[in-house]
Structure formats: structure tokens, C-alpha cells
Design a protein around this motif. Structure first.
Motif, PDB file in Angstrom:
ATOM      1  N   ASP A   1      -3.251 -11.718  42.603  1.00  9.20           N
ATOM      2  CA  ASP A   1      -1.836 -11.115  42.425  1.00  9.20           C
ATOM      3  C   ASP A   1      -1.079 -11.502  41.315  1.00  9.20           C
ATOM      4  OD1 ASP A   1      -2.078  -9.522  44.593  1.00  9.20           O
ATOM      5  OD2 ASP A   1      -1.320 -10.678  45.987  1.00  9.20           O
ATOM      6  N   ASP A   2      -1.250 -12.776  40.818  1.00 11.26           N
ATOM      7  CA  ASP A   2      -0.469 -13.524  39.628  1.00 11.26           C
ATOM      8  C   ASP A   2      -1.143 -12.983  38.488  1.00 11.26           C
ATOM      9  OD1 ASP A   2      -2.947 -14.828  39.876  1.00 11.26           O
ATOM     10  OD2 ASP A   2      -2.074 -16.596  39.442  1.00 11.26           O
ATOM     11  N   THR A   3      -2.464 -12.662  38.549  1.00  9.56           N
ATOM     12  CA  THR A   3      -3.105 -11.968  37.420  1.00  9.56           C
ATOM     13  C   THR A   3      -2.574 -10.369  37.147  1.00  9.56           C
ATOM     14  OG1 THR A   3      -4.897 -13.270  37.659  1.00  9.56           O
ATOM     15  CG2 THR A   3      -5.453 -11.510  36.160  1.00  9.56           C
TER      16      THR A   3
ATOM     17  N   GLN B   1       0.170 -10.412  35.008  1.00  9.46           N
ATOM     18  CA  GLN B   1      -0.071 -10.513  33.634  1.00  9.46           C
ATOM     19  C   GLN B   1      -0.494  -9.340  33.150  1.00  9.46           C
ATOM     20  OE1 GLN B   1      -2.595 -13.952  32.687  1.00  9.46           O
ATOM     21  NE2 GLN B   1      -1.692 -14.883  34.187  1.00  9.46           N
ATOM     22  N   ILE B   2      -1.129  -8.475  34.011  1.00 12.25           N
ATOM     23  CA  ILE B   2      -1.811  -7.135  33.528  1.00 12.25           C
ATOM     24  C   ILE B   2      -0.442  -6.019  33.164  1.00 12.25           C
ATOM     25  CG2 ILE B   2      -3.152  -4.904  34.222  1.00 12.25           C
ATOM     26  CD1 ILE B   2      -4.826  -7.011  35.825  1.00 12.25           C
ATOM     27  N   LEU B   3       0.576  -6.094  34.256  1.00 11.80           N
ATOM     28  CA  LEU B   3       1.475  -5.451  33.979  1.00 11.80           C
ATOM     29  C   LEU B   3       2.318  -5.858  32.888  1.00 11.80           C
ATOM     30  CD1 LEU B   3       2.707  -5.453  38.135  1.00 11.80           C
ATOM     31  CD2 LEU B   3       2.232  -3.205  36.453  1.00 11.80           C
ATOM     32  N   GLU B   4       2.649  -6.997  32.592  1.00 13.01           N
ATOM     33  CA  GLU B   4       3.112  -7.575  31.527  1.00 13.01           C
ATOM     34  C   GLU B   4       2.536  -6.988  30.221  1.00 13.01           C
ATOM     35  OE1 GLU B   4       2.780 -11.777  30.069  1.00 13.01           O
ATOM     36  OE2 GLU B   4       4.947 -11.936  30.782  1.00 13.01           O
TER      37      GLU B   4
ATOM     38  N   LEU C   1      -6.345  -1.364  31.843  1.00 15.25           N
ATOM     39  CA  LEU C   1      -5.188  -2.141  32.466  1.00 15.25           C
ATOM     40  C   LEU C   1      -4.667  -1.263  33.614  1.00 15.25           C
ATOM     41  CD1 LEU C   1      -3.450  -3.275  29.322  1.00 15.25           C
ATOM     42  CD2 LEU C   1      -5.020  -4.708  30.812  1.00 15.25           C
ATOM     43  N   SER C   2      -4.481  -0.109  33.296  1.00 18.95           N
ATOM     44  CA  SER C   2      -3.515   0.584  34.394  1.00 18.95           C
ATOM     45  C   SER C   2      -4.522   0.750  35.733  1.00 18.95           C
ATOM     46  CB  SER C   2      -3.221   2.225  34.036  1.00 18.95           C
ATOM     47  OG  SER C   2      -2.432   3.082  34.867  1.00 18.95           O
ATOM     48  N   GLY C   3      -5.640   1.085  35.727  1.00 16.32           N
ATOM     49  CA  GLY C   3      -6.530   1.116  37.068  1.00 16.32           C
ATOM     50  C   GLY C   3      -6.437   0.045  37.919  1.00 16.32           C
ATOM     51  N   ARG C   4      -6.452  -1.260  37.171  1.00 20.79           N
ATOM     52  CA  ARG C   4      -6.198  -2.553  37.833  1.00 20.79           C
ATOM     53  C   ARG C   4      -4.972  -2.949  38.421  1.00 20.79           C
ATOM     54  NH1 ARG C   4     -10.704  -0.511  35.456  1.00 20.79           N
ATOM     55  NH2 ARG C   4     -12.336  -1.400  36.694  1.00 20.79           N
ATOM     56  N   THR C   5      -3.873  -1.935  38.376  1.00 17.68           N
ATOM     57  CA  THR C   5      -2.817  -2.080  39.080  1.00 17.68           C
ATOM     58  C   THR C   5      -2.471  -1.048  40.439  1.00 17.68           C
ATOM     59  OG1 THR C   5      -1.570  -0.860  37.643  1.00 17.68           O
ATOM     60  CG2 THR C   5      -1.678  -3.074  37.232  1.00 17.68           C
ATOM     61  N   GLN C   6      -3.631  -0.488  40.361  1.00 23.08           N
ATOM     62  CA  GLN C   6      -3.442   0.761  41.449  1.00 23.08           C
ATOM     63  C   GLN C   6      -3.023   0.003  43.009  1.00 23.08           C
ATOM     64  OE1 GLN C   6      -6.851   3.346  41.721  1.00 23.08           O
ATOM     65  NE2 GLN C   6      -6.190   4.229  43.702  1.00 23.08           N
ATOM     66  N   ARG C   7      -3.882  -0.955  43.284  1.00 28.90           N
ATOM     67  CA  ARG C   7      -3.553  -1.734  44.472  1.00 28.90           C
ATOM     68  C   ARG C   7      -2.142  -1.976  44.727  1.00 28.90           C
ATOM     69  NH1 ARG C   7      -4.937  -7.378  46.753  1.00 28.90           N
ATOM     70  NH2 ARG C   7      -4.848  -7.856  44.630  1.00 28.90           N
ATOM     71  N   ALA C   8      -1.271  -2.535  43.632  1.00 30.76           N
ATOM     72  CA  ALA C   8      -0.119  -3.108  43.509  1.00 30.76           C
ATOM     73  C   ALA C   8       0.920  -1.809  43.716  1.00 30.76           C
ATOM     74  CB  ALA C   8       0.336  -3.875  42.118  1.00 30.76           C
TER      75      ALA C   8
ATOM     76  N   GLN D   1       8.877  -6.350  38.185  1.00 32.76           N
ATOM     77  CA  GLN D   1       9.838  -7.195  38.770  1.00 32.76           C
ATOM     78  C   GLN D   1       9.713  -6.986  40.266  1.00 32.76           C
ATOM     79  OE1 GLN D   1      12.018  -8.966  37.466  1.00 32.76           O
ATOM     80  NE2 GLN D   1      12.883  -9.670  39.441  1.00 32.76           N
ATOM     81  N   TRP D   2       9.445  -5.867  40.883  1.00 30.82           N
ATOM     82  CA  TRP D   2       9.225  -5.878  42.189  1.00 30.82           C
ATOM     83  C   TRP D   2       8.228  -6.876  42.604  1.00 30.82           C
ATOM     84  CZ3 TRP D   2       4.373  -4.369  44.322  1.00 30.82           C
ATOM     85  CH2 TRP D   2       4.597  -4.445  45.736  1.00 30.82           C
TER      86      TRP D   2
END
Length: 227
Positions: free
Chosen positions: A87-89, A92-95, A163-170, A217-218
Motif C-alpha cells: 500500500d505504501d508503494t 508512491q505510484i499515485l505521487e 501506473l494507472s492500472g496499478r492503482t485500480q485496487r485503491a 490524500q484519501w
């Protein structure tokens, strides 16, 4: 730097210098090793490493070739690494998205054909006012993919798709747990489309920054609350 690293660097330099071009076959192993002053074992290790990141294509019984070196192909190696995230990574992806995606959105405001911008609006309209979280996330991924493609920069588009695909779960987690997340996302998407339609790159980029920063931020707050 190890001997294998030297071999990797030497082959990379041949590609950068144009001595080896996309689709070219590498010289015979013995000839290339002698030319570069390397052992055949070091050369093999270098070829194996470069094939893993899809710079080289080893064809049994045929030889070793330089791949097409297309951005999407090279980014596949990056997606393999990013898949092993915590999750912390994801933060970094979102950043990284927050820093890069506004630039792509600004380019799209200048370069994206109006017909493609209108298709973005249609994509949002097709969702309606009360989509499910899964429908929203699927549309969200497609929305950002189209804007990245609209930047006219294939490297940016490939990087952002990875990058975008790796934030799908979040994104799914946010849609399920944060009150008003669906409505907020739809509103922010529509604002971005409006800026694209009006050919306002600065505003489009700023809206993209706010949009991605909201998810970032969320997630930061959610991780703190979960500790």
C-alpha cells in the motif's frame, strides 16, 4: 560495476549510437564477445538481462534480435515490478501520477482531436448519475487512458497506463468506503473534459492534479487510520 553490467552497458550503447537498430540481429556471440573484450559468459548474462526487460529477443536456433523498442513493450517490464506493490508503494505510484499526468493532460488540451474529447464526454454520459463502483473504476481507467493517448506522446501514454492500472485496487477501495467518492470523481472528470473542450491546458492540468491528489490524500489518511 560488474563485468555483466559492462556488457549490458556496451550493448545499450550500440543501440543508442544507432549501430544496432530495432529489428537488427546481434553479431554472433563469439564475434561480439571478442569485439567488446568480454567473456562469452558475461555476454550471455547481459543478453539474458536485456531480454527480460524486452530490449532483446532471443530466438532459439535463429539468433538474438533487438526488439521494436516501442514504449508500450518496454513499459511491460516496469509493470512486472510495480505489480509487487504494498500500500505504501501505491502511494508512491499515485505521487508519480500526480507529477506526470497533469503534463499529459495539458498536452491533450492542445493536441487531442475534438472528436476524441467529445467521445470522453460520451463515456461519462454513458455511466449515468449512479454507476456502481466497478463501473466507475472501469470507466475511470478508460478515461485516463484516452487522455494520455491524446497527449500525442507514446512514452507518456505507456508510462501512465502502467501506473494507472496499478492503482485500480485503491480506487475500488475508495469508491466503496469514502462517502461521495463516486459523485466527486464524476464531477472532476466532467470538469477536466470541459477544460479540454475549451483548449485550456493550464486549467486542465491543474484539475488533473487536484483529481489525483484527492485519491492520494484519501489513501494516506486511510493508511494512518488503519495503523
Amino acid at each position: 560495476m560488474s563485468v555483466t553490467d559492462d556488457a549490458i552497458e556496451a550493448i545499450k550503447q550500440m543501440i543508442v549510437d544507432g549501430e544496432l537498430r530495432p529489428g537488427d540481429r546481434l553479431p554472433r556471440e563469439l564475434d561480439l564477445a571478442e569485439r567488446l573484450g568480454l567473456s562469452r559468459n558475461s555476454l550471455r548474462e547481459a543478453v539474458r538481462a536485456l531480454s527480460l526487460i524486452q530490449v532483446l529477443d532471443v530466438r532459439r536456433g535463429d539468433g538474438t534480435y533487438v526488439t521494436s523498442l516501442e514504449p508500450a513493450l518496454l513499459m511491460d517490464a516496469m509493470s512486472f515490478v510495480v505489480d509487487f506493490h504494498r500500500d505504501d508503494t501505491v502511494l508512491q505510484i499515485l505521487e508519480a501520477r500526480r507529477l506526470v499526468e497533469p503534463a499529459a493532460t495539458e498536452l491533450a488540451a492542445v493536441r487531442m482531436p475534438m472528436a476524441d474529447i467529445e467521445a470522453l464526454a460520451e463515456l461519462l454520459d454513458a455511466l449515468g448519475d449512479s454507476p456502481t463502483v466497478d463501473e466507475l473504476v472501469e470507466s475511470d481507467l478508460e478515461f485516463h487512458r484516452r487522455i494520455a493517448a491524446g497527449s500525442g506522446n507514446a512514452v507518456l501514454a505507456s508510462l501512465l497506463e502502467t501506473l494507472s492500472g496499478r492503482t485500480q485496487r485503491a480506487r475500488t477501495w475508495r469508491g466503496l468506503t469514502q462517502e461521495g467518492a463516486v459523485e466527486r470523481t464524476l464531477g472532476e472528470h466532467r470538469a477536466i473534459v470541459q477544460a479540454l473542450t475549451r483548449r485550456q491546458p493550464g486549467i486542465a492540468g491543474a484539475l488533473a492534479t487536484v483529481h489525483i491528489a484527492g485519491v492520494e490524500q484519501w489513501l494516506r489518511e486511510a493508511l494512518v487510520d488503519g495503523d
